[in-house]
Write an enzyme that holds these catalytic residues in place. Structure first.
Site, PDB file in Angstrom:
ATOM      1  N   HIS A  47      10.398 -41.782  15.856  1.00 23.07           N
ATOM      2  CA  HIS A  47       9.656 -41.920  14.599  1.00 23.07           C
ATOM      3  C   HIS A  47       9.686 -43.373  14.121  1.00 23.07           C
ATOM      4  O   HIS A  47       8.664 -43.916  13.693  1.00 23.07           O
ATOM      5  CB  HIS A  47      10.252 -40.978  13.547  1.00 23.07           C
ATOM      6  CG  HIS A  47       9.507 -40.936  12.258  1.00 23.07           C
ATOM      7  ND1 HIS A  47       9.999 -41.487  11.098  1.00 23.07           N
ATOM      8  CD2 HIS A  47       8.297 -40.408  11.940  1.00 23.07           C
ATOM      9  CE1 HIS A  47       9.128 -41.280  10.128  1.00 23.07           C
ATOM     10  NE2 HIS A  47       8.085 -40.632  10.613  1.00 23.07           N
ATOM     11  N   ASP A  89       4.607 -38.716  11.359  1.00 24.22           N
ATOM     12  CA  ASP A  89       5.438 -37.772  10.605  1.00 24.22           C
ATOM     13  C   ASP A  89       5.355 -36.362  11.195  1.00 24.22           C
ATOM     14  O   ASP A  89       6.371 -35.673  11.329  1.00 24.22           O
ATOM     15  CB  ASP A  89       5.040 -37.760   9.131  1.00 24.22           C
ATOM     16  CG  ASP A  89       5.415 -39.038   8.398  1.00 24.22           C
ATOM     17  OD1 ASP A  89       6.054 -39.925   8.998  1.00 24.22           O
ATOM     18  OD2 ASP A  89       5.053 -39.154   7.206  1.00 24.22           O
TER      19      ASP A  89
END
Length: 122
Positions: A47, A89
């Site tokens: 991420h 996300d």
């Protein structure tokens, strides 16, 4: 947006980002260094890498469109930045769900001082 990411995490894992992920391992939460501690920490590392590719975007505060339906997160239309942030996300939240079986409470408030050594490259 961080609050939207929190909702995605809660949707996928049934856990709140704080306290379960905000300080987990070496990469969940702000910054990161060293090697990811486990599969959950690796989700956060990936991420971070995803956000790193979006240097021109306001990754933590840009609000994007998305929906949570039938067990799936779907990113909606928006600016290029909004769509890319949402995808980062979404992928991370789904990764955290897949990693639930190896989540370790011992990494929940892991001290940064124990994250040593060279960081992996994205």
């Amino acid at each position: 947006h961080l609050l939207q990411f929190n909702k995605m995490i809660k949707f996928e894992t049934r856990k709140n980002a704080v306290p379960f992920y905000a300080f987990y391992g070496c990469y969940c939460g702000w910054g990161g260094q060293g090697r990811p501690k486990d599969a959950t920490d690796r989700c956060c590392f990936v991420h971070d890498c995803c956000y790193g590719k979006l240097a021109k975007c306001n990754t933590k505060w840009d609000i994007y469109r998305y929906s949570l339906k039938s067990g799936y997160i779907t990113c909606g239309k928006g600016t290029w930045c909004e769509e890319q942030i949402c995808e980062c996300d979404r992928v991370a939240a789904e990764c955290l769900r897949r990693s639930l079986s190896t989540y370790k409470n011992g990494y929940m408030f892991y001290p940064d001082s124990r994250c040593r050594g060279p960081s992996e490259t994205c």
